[in-house]
Design an enzyme around this catalytic site. Structure first.
Site, mmCIF file in Angstrom:
data_model
loop_
_atom_site.group_PDB
_atom_site.id
_atom_site.type_symbol
_atom_site.label_atom_id
_atom_site.label_comp_id
_atom_site.label_asym_id
_atom_site.label_seq_id
_atom_site.Cartn_x
_atom_site.Cartn_y
_atom_site.Cartn_z
ATOM 1 N N CYS A 139 29.027 -21.483 -43.670
ATOM 2 C CA CYS A 139 28.641 -21.809 -45.039
ATOM 3 C C CYS A 139 27.988 -23.173 -45.157
ATOM 4 O O CYS A 139 28.168 -24.041 -44.314
ATOM 5 C CB CYS A 139 29.875 -21.809 -45.958
ATOM 6 S SG CYS A 139 30.844 -20.305 -45.909
ATOM 7 N N GLY B 91 23.753 -20.587 -43.156
ATOM 8 C CA GLY B 91 24.111 -19.257 -43.642
ATOM 9 C C GLY B 91 22.905 -18.519 -44.146
ATOM 10 O O GLY B 91 22.187 -19.032 -45.006
ATOM 11 N N GLY C 167 34.502 -23.280 -44.565
ATOM 12 C CA GLY C 167 35.651 -23.418 -43.684
ATOM 13 C C GLY C 167 36.367 -22.095 -43.517
ATOM 14 O O GLY C 167 35.805 -21.022 -43.750
ATOM 15 N N TYR D 267 25.497 -28.378 -32.227
ATOM 16 C CA TYR D 267 24.581 -27.288 -32.586
ATOM 17 C C TYR D 267 24.314 -27.127 -34.068
ATOM 18 O O TYR D 267 23.173 -26.985 -34.486
ATOM 19 C CB TYR D 267 25.111 -25.964 -32.013
ATOM 20 C CG TYR D 267 24.338 -24.751 -32.487
ATOM 21 C CD1 TYR D 267 23.022 -24.553 -32.081
ATOM 22 C CD2 TYR D 267 24.910 -23.811 -33.343
ATOM 23 C CE1 TYR D 267 22.299 -23.447 -32.520
ATOM 24 C CE2 TYR D 267 24.200 -22.708 -33.779
ATOM 25 C CZ TYR D 267 22.891 -22.524 -33.368
ATOM 26 O OH TYR D 267 22.178 -21.449 -33.798
#
Length: 543
Positions: free
Chosen positions: A82, A108, A186, A328
């Site tokens: 997210c 996302g 999360g 990343y």
């Protein structure tokens, strides 16, 4: 000592060896280096603490509601779940959220949404499946969200919900004191336990998202005002959460006490306050970065007078920021956890070259796009030429829709195309940020060999991924993680490179120095800061 394998050398002593009898390679490849029963960790459960001794009971392949796509031709990286943006105090709040979400699209791509407060004090929502530009492609959708405050969200899919609009956030709900919207980045490791308890007390759920639990906890809290309800709810949460709440007159920004996921605060020239998952979103909408929302903190902005207040949500616990944000996930032009992301990645590449040089190599190339700065650091430290030897095509569709494997293999070349003039006849060092299942790496090695590379040396600017993430990153099950199934030499053979090396965990820690203990590296070390809660059995369905 680096973690390196070469065709003519033995496997590093740092790795667990699996010796298979001749002809038993298939069995060898599916042995797990770290079966769950080797780790006598405790799990919390509703009735206290107990040891999970049964095989597989400790850390099941996925204890989260998330599921990693099994498309073997898809990009072989973990996926962030997210991204969040919130704006309060600007008449164009929803448009600014839209732009911020565009900048966070990498976090996302399955769905997006915005909730805004209108002039009448009512909260209105627009959500949809697809990219931000697709969801809000019709100008009337943004035009339907006027007002001085808005929150937005982008997401990747969750288990069984890739095409479910119900799971696209922000969630908007009404309760006895008005409306409240929430956006969450999360993962709650006690989600199922909380949901079972709430359902046993009569709560009805409309989604399969762990975020909905938070709304139920707020609605059922007996505390007043809303800030106290938010605190009550968060005291019961375990795991990773960066949250934005929106009501008719306030915005709340919340971060879990370990600080797993990033959340930053900025301010526009007109005084509007902005929250976002990354600073790149602040930069785009001319918001000056002020600070992080601290672990365990709730920041409250009252849009009526633009006052900003801060409170300790729950007692701060040992900081455990996700190291993969630097490796990343985050864009290289972001500042995350108070570090410039591109500088961290360059340092990873430099350390990798020091640990595991590629003797006799001619050129260093990155795997685009996230391997760029690590490859640059590797080239500088090695004194080798740096070139863009692979070109990523960003506009191709998903290759699994093609009718045959042969056509799918050709479609891979749409996504990554070699530059023959850079590669042909040369010994090439390929630097990537991580290696998860190995599918992309093996295709890259074949592409480079087909383009005339004399040798291909794969270098990975992070340690081997041997554990699934519990805190909001979409990773494969542990049985699919190639470094958990094979030793280093087995991975090298599987991807077909002439040599293979990972950045060691010790070297990674050395880059962070005294801050190393502030980062979660469970995917590399299997040292999980917060363990999942075993849910009590769900109630039997009524007849």
């Amino acid at each position: 000592m680096g973690i390196t394998a070469a065709a003519a050398t033995s496997t590093s002593r740092l790795l667990l060896h699996h010796r298979a009898a001749a002809g038993s390679d298939r069995h060898h490849q599916h042995q797990l280096r770290y079966p769950a029963t080797q780790f006598p960790l405790s799990l919390r459960c509703g009735s206290g603490r107990r040891e999970a001794a049964a095989a597989g009971a400790l850390l099941p392949d996925r204890v989260t509601p998330f599921s990693y796509g099994v498309d073997e031709d898809s990009d072989d990286h973990p996926r962030e779940e997210c991204g969040l943006v919130g704006v309060v105090g600007d008449p164009d709040a929803s448009s600014l959220c839209y732009l911020g979400l565009q900048k966070l699209q990498h976090r996302g791509e399955e769905g997006a949404g915005i909730v805004a407060v209108g002039g009448d004090g009512k909260l209105k929502s627009v959500t949809g499946l697809g990219l931000v530009a697709d969801v809000f492609g019709d100008p009337s959708r943004l035009a339907s969200l006027p007002g001085p405050a808005a929150i937005g969200h982008v997401r990747y899919s969750t288990a069984g919900a890739a095409a479910s609009l119900r799971n696209v956030q922000p969630f908007l709900a009404g309760y006895r004191f008005g409306q409240v919207a929430v956006a969450h980045n999360g993962n709650l490791v006690n989600y199922q336990a909380l949901r079972n308890k709430l359902e046993a007390r009569g709560s009805i759920f409309n989604t399969s998202s762990d975020t909905e639990v938070i709304l139920h906890l707020i609605a059922t809290s007996l505390s007043r005002p809303l800030l106290a309800r938010v605190c009550d709810a968060c005291e019961r949460l375990a795991g990773a959460y960066s949250l934005l709440f929106l009501t008719a007159d306030k915005m709340f920004a919340v971060r879990d006490p370990h600080g797993f996921r990033p959340l930053v605060m900025g301010r526009r020239p007109n005084g509007a306050v902005v929250f976002a998952s990354e600073t790149c979103a602040l930069d785009l909408i001319d918001a000056a970065y002020e600070r992080e929302v601290q672990p365990g903190e709730v920041v409250v902005v009252d849009r009526r007078d633009m006052s900003v207040a801060s409170a300790c949500l729950v007692p701060q616990r040992p900081r455990r920021a996700c190291v993969f944000e630097h490796i990343y996930f985050s864009l290289p032009n972001s500042v995350v956890f108070s570090h410039a992301v591109h500088e961290r990645r360059t340092a990873f590449g430099r350390a990798l070259a020091e640990e595991s040089p590629a003797q006799g190599a001619d050129v260093v190339i990155p795997v685009p796009d996230s391997g760029f700065y690590a490859a640059l650091g590797f080239a500088r430290a090695s004194g080798l030429e740096f070139q863009q030897g692979l070109i990523r095509w960003h506009y191709s569709g998903r290759s699994f829709i093609q009718p045959t494997q042969a056509i799918r293999d050709l479609a891979v070349k749409l996504k990554l195309a070699p530059v023959r003039g850079v590669i042909a006849g040369k010994s090439v060092v390929v630097v990537d940020d991580s290696l998860v299942r190995g599918t992309t790496s093996s295709k890259i090695v074949r592409l480079l060999r087909d383009a005339g590379a004399r040798e291909v040396h794969m270098r990975i600017a992070s340690p081997p991924v041997v554990g699934s993430c519990l805190y909001g990153i979409d990773t494969p099950s542990e049985g699919e993680l190639i470094s958990n199934r094979m030793d280093l030499e087995g991975v090298r053979r599987e991807i077909g490179s002439d040599s293979l090396a990972f950045l060691s965990l010790d070297k990674l820690h050395g880059i962070y120095g005294e801050e190393a203990g502030d980062y979660c590296d469970a995917c590399f070390s299997r040292k999980y800061p917060v363990l999942p809660t075993l849910a009590d059995p769900a109630a039997e369905p009524e007849e």
